[in-house]
Design a protein around this motif. Structure first.
Motif, short mmCIF file in Angstrom:
data_model
loop_
_atom_site.label_atom_id
_atom_site.label_comp_id
_atom_site.label_asym_id
_atom_site.label_seq_id
_atom_site.Cartn_x
_atom_site.Cartn_y
_atom_site.Cartn_z
N TRP A 80 0.84 -1.20 0.00
CA TRP A 80 0.00 0.00 0.00
C TRP A 80 0.87 1.25 0.00
O TRP A 80 0.66 2.18 -0.78
CB TRP A 80 -0.91 -0.03 1.24
N HIS A 81 1.87 1.26 0.87
CA HIS A 81 2.77 2.41 0.98
C HIS A 81 3.54 2.62 -0.33
O HIS A 81 3.64 3.75 -0.83
CB HIS A 81 3.73 2.18 2.15
N GLU A 82 4.04 1.55 -0.90
CA GLU A 82 4.79 1.64 -2.17
C GLU A 82 3.88 2.12 -3.30
O GLU A 82 4.27 2.98 -4.09
CB GLU A 82 5.39 0.28 -2.50
N ALA A 83 2.67 1.56 -3.39
CA ALA A 83 1.73 1.97 -4.44
C ALA A 83 1.36 3.44 -4.28
O ALA A 83 1.24 4.17 -5.27
CB ALA A 83 0.48 1.10 -4.39
N GLY A 84 1.18 3.88 -3.05
CA GLY A 84 0.83 5.27 -2.81
C GLY A 84 1.92 6.24 -3.23
O GLY A 84 1.66 7.25 -3.89
N THR A 85 3.16 5.94 -2.84
CA THR A 85 4.26 6.85 -3.21
C THR A 85 4.53 6.82 -4.71
O THR A 85 4.96 7.82 -5.28
CB THR A 85 5.54 6.55 -2.42
N ALA A 86 4.23 5.70 -5.37
CA ALA A 86 4.43 5.60 -6.82
C ALA A 86 3.31 6.28 -7.60
O ALA A 86 3.45 6.49 -8.81
CB ALA A 86 4.52 4.13 -7.22
N ASN A 87 2.22 6.64 -6.92
CA ASN A 87 1.07 7.21 -7.61
C ASN A 87 0.65 8.56 -7.04
O ASN A 87 -0.54 8.86 -6.92
CB ASN A 87 -0.10 6.22 -7.57
N GLY A 88 1.63 9.37 -6.69
CA GLY A 88 1.36 10.75 -6.30
C GLY A 88 1.23 11.01 -4.82
O GLY A 88 1.04 12.15 -4.41
N GLY A 89 1.32 9.98 -3.98
CA GLY A 89 1.25 10.17 -2.54
C GLY A 89 2.62 10.53 -1.97
O GLY A 89 3.65 10.36 -2.62
N THR A 90 2.62 11.02 -0.74
CA THR A 90 3.84 11.41 -0.06
C THR A 90 3.97 10.64 1.24
O THR A 90 3.03 10.63 2.07
CB THR A 90 3.81 12.92 0.27
N ALA A 91 5.10 9.97 1.44
CA ALA A 91 5.37 9.28 2.70
C ALA A 91 5.54 10.32 3.80
O ALA A 91 6.22 11.33 3.61
CB ALA A 91 6.62 8.43 2.58
N ILE A 92 4.89 10.09 4.93
CA ILE A 92 4.98 11.03 6.05
C ILE A 92 5.23 10.28 7.34
O ILE A 92 5.11 9.06 7.41
CB ILE A 92 3.71 11.89 6.19
N GLU A 93 5.57 11.04 8.38
CA GLU A 93 5.87 10.52 9.71
C GLU A 93 7.03 9.53 9.61
O GLU A 93 7.95 9.73 8.86
CB GLU A 93 4.62 9.97 10.38
N SER A 94 6.99 8.46 10.34
CA SER A 94 8.09 7.50 10.33
C SER A 94 7.94 6.53 9.16
O SER A 94 6.86 6.40 8.60
CB SER A 94 8.10 6.72 11.65
N PRO A 95 9.01 5.83 8.79
CA PRO A 95 8.86 4.78 7.78
C PRO A 95 7.90 3.71 8.30
O PRO A 95 7.67 3.62 9.52
CB PRO A 95 10.27 4.20 7.64
N PRO A 96 7.33 2.87 7.42
CA PRO A 96 6.47 1.79 7.89
C PRO A 96 7.18 1.00 8.98
O PRO A 96 8.35 0.65 8.84
CB PRO A 96 6.24 0.94 6.64
N ALA A 97 6.46 0.73 10.09
CA ALA A 97 7.10 0.09 11.24
C ALA A 97 6.08 -0.57 12.14
O ALA A 97 4.89 -0.22 12.12
CB ALA A 97 7.89 1.13 12.04
N GLU A 98 6.58 -1.48 12.96
CA GLU A 98 5.73 -2.11 13.97
C GLU A 98 5.64 -1.20 15.18
O GLU A 98 6.64 -0.63 15.63
CB GLU A 98 6.30 -3.46 14.38
N ARG A 99 4.45 -1.08 15.73
CA ARG A 99 4.20 -0.29 16.93
C ARG A 99 4.30 -1.17 18.16
O ARG A 99 4.23 -2.40 18.06
CB ARG A 99 2.81 0.35 16.86
N PRO A 100 4.43 -0.58 19.35
CA PRO A 100 4.52 -1.39 20.58
C PRO A 100 3.35 -2.34 20.79
O PRO A 100 3.50 -3.38 21.41
CB PRO A 100 4.58 -0.33 21.69
N ASN A 101 2.18 -2.01 20.24
CA ASN A 101 1.02 -2.89 20.40
C ASN A 101 0.99 -4.03 19.38
O ASN A 101 0.04 -4.80 19.33
CB ASN A 101 -0.28 -2.08 20.33
N GLY A 102 2.02 -4.12 18.53
CA GLY A 102 2.12 -5.18 17.54
C GLY A 102 1.53 -4.85 16.18
O GLY A 102 1.70 -5.61 15.23
N ALA A 103 0.85 -3.72 16.05
CA ALA A 103 0.31 -3.32 14.74
C ALA A 103 1.46 -2.85 13.85
O ALA A 103 2.40 -2.20 14.32
CB ALA A 103 -0.71 -2.20 14.91
#
Length: 124
Positions: A80-103
């Motif tokens: 999803w993140h790759e498709a978004g940045t390849a189609n006009g979206g902008t990555a924001i905040e931190s890179p894709p990552a696991e959160r402390p709650n496991g998400a």
């Protein structure tokens, strides 16, 4: 709880390219334009609808707003993140990552500046 989320766009074809690509990465279907000129994405009982503002003013992104989209797996979030940045979206905040709650979470802004997140379910 919600029947739909409606967001504004200044360029529906640009929005369609972005959302078709990002939802395809999650296993979704392309959007369809309704008779009123709104781009509609369906999933189960919910809808994401994208439209030019009916008041004729330019669409603007919600300050402080985020639309969260559930993903089946970490690989779906990354696609999803790759498709978004390849189609006009902008990555924001931190890179894709696991959160402390496991998400596993990724954030993008769509071409109109709307803030989106795709995430797996929390495991903790």
């Amino acid at each position: 709880m919600f029947t739909h989320v409606m967001i504004g766009s200044n360029d529906l074809e640009r929005a369609r390219a972005f959302y078709d690509a990002t939802f395809a990465a999650l296993g979704g279907k392309p959007g369809e334009m309704d008779a009123r000129g709104r781009l509609i994405y369906l999933h189960e009982n919910g809808r994401l609808m994208i439209t030019k503002p009916i008041d004729g003013n330019p669409a603007t992104a919600a300050n402080g707003g985020t639309i969260g989209i559930v993903a089946a797996s970490r690989d779906h979030v990354l696609a999803w993140h790759e498709a978004g940045t390849a189609n006009g979206g902008t990555a924001i905040e931190s890179p894709p990552a696991e959160r402390p709650n496991g998400a596993f979470v990724a954030y993008l802004r769509d071409p109109d500046g709307n803030k989106l997140t795709a995430r797996t379910q929390a495991t903790k």
